[in-house]
Design a protein around this motif. Sequence first.
Motif, mmCIF file in Angstrom:
data_model
loop_
_atom_site.group_PDB
_atom_site.id
_atom_site.type_symbol
_atom_site.label_atom_id
_atom_site.label_comp_id
_atom_site.label_asym_id
_atom_site.label_seq_id
_atom_site.Cartn_x
_atom_site.Cartn_y
_atom_site.Cartn_z
ATOM 1 N N ALA A 1 -1.539 4.352 0.281
ATOM 2 C CA ALA A 1 -0.650 5.149 1.125
ATOM 3 C C ALA A 1 0.613 5.563 0.371
ATOM 4 O O ALA A 1 1.505 6.188 0.944
ATOM 5 C CB ALA A 1 -0.267 4.355 2.377
ATOM 6 N N ASN B 1 -3.889 10.223 -5.094
ATOM 7 C CA ASN B 1 -2.467 9.854 -5.072
ATOM 8 C C ASN B 1 -1.927 9.602 -6.473
ATOM 9 O O ASN B 1 -0.994 8.830 -6.669
ATOM 10 C CB ASN B 1 -2.264 8.598 -4.218
ATOM 11 C CG ASN B 1 -3.022 7.390 -4.767
ATOM 12 O OD1 ASN B 1 -3.989 7.540 -5.513
ATOM 13 N ND2 ASN B 1 -2.575 6.202 -4.392
ATOM 14 N N SER C 1 0.803 -1.225 0.000
ATOM 15 C CA SER C 1 0.000 0.000 0.000
ATOM 16 C C SER C 1 0.835 1.273 0.000
ATOM 17 O O SER C 1 0.359 2.337 -0.404
ATOM 18 C CB SER C 1 -0.934 0.011 1.213
ATOM 19 O OG SER C 1 -0.181 -0.004 2.425
ATOM 20 N N ASN C 2 2.113 1.197 0.448
ATOM 21 C CA ASN C 2 2.956 2.397 0.509
ATOM 22 C C ASN C 2 3.887 2.533 -0.691
ATOM 23 O O ASN C 2 4.774 3.385 -0.703
ATOM 24 C CB ASN C 2 3.770 2.402 1.795
ATOM 25 C CG ASN C 2 4.744 1.234 1.874
ATOM 26 O OD1 ASN C 2 4.603 0.238 1.168
ATOM 27 N ND2 ASN C 2 5.733 1.350 2.751
#
Length: 236
Positions: free
Chosen positions: A28, A55, A5-6
């Motif tokens: 993220a 994002n 997720s990052n």
Amino acid sequence: MHFPSNYQVAEFGCGAGANLWIAQEVSAGSYIGLDIQPAQLNKAEQTAQMLGLCNTEFKLCNAEKSGLADSSVDAAFARLVLIHLPNPKTMLQEMIRVVRPGGRLIIHEPYDATYYTGPDKFNLMKCFRARNTLAYGNGRGSPEIAVNLFPVLSSLKISEVVVSPHVINANGKSDGIRCKNLLENIIGLIEPVSAELIAQSKITPEEWKSAQQEAGIVTAYTFHTQTLWKATAQVT
């Protein structure tokens, strides 16, 4: 295929945003879509806005010269892009440059020679083969890159190269909707160059009309098969 997720992921040749699921997965982190066609990027950006993604970043550029900083992303992804390039190794080297050491390279490429629809789709297949010759012939593309991914990737400064075929099958009896979608996809590939193919006498207007009719008919005996080659590697 999943991303942490990052992760920061760059997609080379993002098109109209078909793979924005990546941005959703790296909630993220961040997603950068790169493409050379402004209209495609505009569609991708609009789709990202409709999905409520915050994002994402979209960049108009040549995939062989992305403008991204060295070692700036965790992974670089490309799907159905290298086949269109006369020298795919140049883009692969650019993808490697922007991925940090230990990061991932993910490539998906079709092998159009494996595409076949039958048993009564003769004109559809003729038009599709003519389209491929026009798109990739005379050095305009790399139609064999899918089956050459392993030696090409192995010649670069990366490790843990894994390449495998992914066979896609559908038939009218058990999966009629999917089969119809695959036939419509073939028509979608031919349509933008259909007039040029007719002008060059590669196909006739009658054959193109028949191909469109064939793609719209799915019976219990209709089938389609194609192979997509998937490759992963680690940047060293």
